[in-house]
Design a protein around this motif. Sequence first.
Motif, PDB file in Angstrom:
ATOM      1  N   ARG A 164     -94.143  45.284 126.695  1.00 35.98           N
ATOM      2  CA  ARG A 164     -93.464  46.516 126.300  1.00 35.98           C
ATOM      3  C   ARG A 164     -94.065  47.698 127.078  1.00 35.98           C
ATOM      4  N   ALA A 165     -95.405  47.713 127.175  1.00 33.60           N
ATOM      5  CA  ALA A 165     -96.083  48.789 127.910  1.00 33.60           C
ATOM      6  C   ALA A 165     -95.663  48.776 129.378  1.00 33.60           C
ATOM      7  N   THR A 195     -99.129  45.491 113.086  1.00 33.71           N
ATOM      8  CA  THR A 195     -98.173  45.943 114.086  1.00 33.71           C
ATOM      9  C   THR A 195     -96.822  45.517 113.594  1.00 33.71           C
ATOM     10  N   ASP A 241     -97.135  37.744 113.631  1.00 34.02           N
ATOM     11  CA  ASP A 241     -97.880  38.704 112.809  1.00 34.02           C
ATOM     12  C   ASP A 241     -98.101  38.179 111.392  1.00 34.02           C
ATOM     13  N   ALA A 246    -105.180  44.736 112.582  1.00 36.86           N
ATOM     14  CA  ALA A 246    -104.268  45.846 112.775  1.00 36.86           C
ATOM     15  C   ALA A 246    -102.858  45.391 112.423  1.00 36.86           C
ATOM     16  N   ARG A 255    -102.906  51.310 124.735  1.00 36.85           N
ATOM     17  CA  ARG A 255    -102.138  51.581 125.946  1.00 36.85           C
ATOM     18  C   ARG A 255    -100.685  51.917 125.598  1.00 36.85           C
ATOM     19  N   LEU A 256    -100.124  51.148 124.681  1.00 37.01           N
ATOM     20  CA  LEU A 256     -98.736  51.371 124.292  1.00 37.01           C
ATOM     21  C   LEU A 256     -98.588  52.700 123.554  1.00 37.01           C
ATOM     22  N   ALA A 265    -104.303  46.772 124.101  1.00 35.59           N
ATOM     23  CA  ALA A 265    -102.850  46.801 124.321  1.00 35.59           C
ATOM     24  C   ALA A 265    -102.190  47.812 123.398  1.00 35.59           C
ATOM     25  N   LEU A 298     -92.286  50.327 129.782  1.00 35.95           N
ATOM     26  CA  LEU A 298     -92.341  51.785 129.647  1.00 35.95           C
ATOM     27  C   LEU A 298     -92.904  52.415 130.914  1.00 35.95           C
ATOM     28  N   GLN A 351    -112.805  38.414 121.674  1.00 35.54           N
ATOM     29  CA  GLN A 351    -112.174  38.834 122.927  1.00 35.54           C
ATOM     30  C   GLN A 351    -110.670  39.062 122.707  1.00 35.54           C
ATOM     31  N   ALA A 352    -110.043  38.167 121.925  1.00 33.70           N
ATOM     32  CA  ALA A 352    -108.612  38.302 121.663  1.00 33.70           C
ATOM     33  C   ALA A 352    -108.327  39.566 120.841  1.00 33.70           C
ATOM     34  N   ARG A 353    -109.201  39.849 119.872  1.00 31.81           N
ATOM     35  CA  ARG A 353    -109.032  41.076 119.065  1.00 31.81           C
ATOM     36  C   ARG A 353    -109.169  42.325 119.926  1.00 31.81           C
ATOM     37  N   ALA A 400    -108.635  42.600 123.084  1.00 31.66           N
ATOM     38  CA  ALA A 400    -107.469  42.712 123.966  1.00 31.66           C
ATOM     39  C   ALA A 400    -106.278  43.307 123.212  1.00 31.66           C
ATOM     40  N   LEU A 401    -106.118  42.919 121.952  1.00 31.08           N
ATOM     41  CA  LEU A 401    -105.024  43.468 121.141  1.00 31.08           C
ATOM     42  C   LEU A 401    -105.212  44.970 120.940  1.00 31.08           C
ATOM     43  N   LEU A 453     -98.464  55.484 126.018  1.00 32.01           N
ATOM     44  CA  LEU A 453     -97.176  55.545 126.713  1.00 32.01           C
ATOM     45  C   LEU A 453     -96.086  56.097 125.811  1.00 32.01           C
ATOM     46  N   GLU A 454     -96.128  55.687 124.545  1.00 32.11           N
ATOM     47  CA  GLU A 454     -95.074  56.150 123.643  1.00 32.11           C
ATOM     48  C   GLU A 454     -95.235  57.620 123.305  1.00 32.11           C
ATOM     49  N   THR A 511    -100.505  40.379 121.534  1.00 31.94           N
ATOM     50  CA  THR A 511    -101.052  41.217 122.606  1.00 31.94           C
ATOM     51  C   THR A 511    -100.130  41.196 123.821  1.00 31.94           C
ATOM     52  N   ALA A 553     -91.235  48.655 117.787  1.00 30.66           N
ATOM     53  CA  ALA A 553     -91.069  48.886 119.219  1.00 30.66           C
ATOM     54  C   ALA A 553     -90.128  47.846 119.802  1.00 30.66           C
ATOM     55  N   LEU A 606    -102.609  35.913 117.831  1.00 32.93           N
ATOM     56  CA  LEU A 606    -103.256  37.162 118.252  1.00 32.93           C
ATOM     57  C   LEU A 606    -102.932  37.461 119.713  1.00 32.93           C
ATOM     58  N   ARG A 607    -103.071  36.456 120.552  1.00 35.89           N
ATOM     59  CA  ARG A 607    -102.847  36.650 121.990  1.00 35.89           C
ATOM     60  C   ARG A 607    -101.368  36.855 122.297  1.00 35.89           C
ATOM     61  N   GLU A 613     -98.146  44.181 125.706  1.00 34.57           N
ATOM     62  CA  GLU A 613     -98.378  44.433 127.139  1.00 34.57           C
ATOM     63  C   GLU A 613     -97.042  44.497 127.893  1.00 34.57           C
TER      64      GLU A 613
END
Lengths: 242, 87
Positions: free
Chosen positions: A228-229, B77, A15, B75, B48-49, B45, A232, B37-39, B41-42, B52-53, A222, B81, A218-219, A226
């Motif tokens: 962690r998700a 993060t 990050d 973003a 989605r999290l 994710a 859960l 595409q990577a952004r 996907a983030l 769930l939370e 992600t 978590a 970045l990946r 994923e």
Amino acid sequence: MHRYANPTLYGRIVDRVRRPAALAGLALILVGLYLGLFVAPPDYQQGESFRIMYVHVPAAWMAMFSYAGLAVSSAVYLIWRHGVADVTAKAIAPAGAAFTAIALVTGSLWGQPMWGTWWVWDARLTSVLLLFFLYLGYMVLRDAFDAPERGAKAAAILAVVGVVNLPIIKFSVDWWNTLHQPATISKLDAPSIHPSMLWPLLAMALGFTLIFVAIVCLRARTELLERRARSLEMQAALGRAE
Amino acid sequence: MTAVNDLETFLAMGGYAAYVWPSFGFAFVVLAGLWLQARAALRRAEARLARLEALGLDRRARRRRPASSTPGTAARTDGAADDAARA
């Protein structure tokens, strides 16, 4: 070593690194483009077409550098079972494939005016095409199993085995009589390239490297989310089963 | 030599325009696509999290700060978590 296998610390690192790497990479690419397109003189043999070098060579370097990263991460994952090594490998693969595609396409665009052909099955071109397929194979294999760990393991084995292709790519221009020209920068003490042409190349190469690092961060982030998700969702499924 | 002529000369790339510009263009498109595409996907994710939370499955998970959706800002993060997962 095991400190870095901690996903929390790893997450903090990716990050923190991501944005500075992206911004510095973009700045270096802009500098490289300016120097490469406006400042560097035309090549005495290839005229203006040599400027393709400024995307082609850094992309080709990155294609190989990425693969080395993929193979090392995969080996660490296979030997020590470190999840973060697998996260890193998964993050690297698409970026490596992208750089390889750039190297192949720009090489083709350079080959047409210089050699009179878009493609020739010589050792250098063929081994780089194989590199591209190794990246694709890695990504496909990861998703080919129901259990993510099994896919990760199979793909990691492929990545490690495929590393033999790297020296083949590197030395193909020396071992075989290839159409491809030898290395642009062979000896750092006496480069065969004028400084006005060399600086934009180095700026572009470093810029590509930093962009690569930012995309991998970045990946990787992600992938951590994923995972962690997924855990859960497992909890939720178990909760419902009770 | 007017500025327009200069520009035309530059764009012509000594007759190699049809090879030089597609090379730079292709590299740009691929790298930009990789980044976007990577952004995306983030973002997926994160969403989605967050869903769930929100179900309150993991009471130890501290509330994540909502991701800023302003274009051009990455973003943020935090490792909350992950910290919670290891707690």
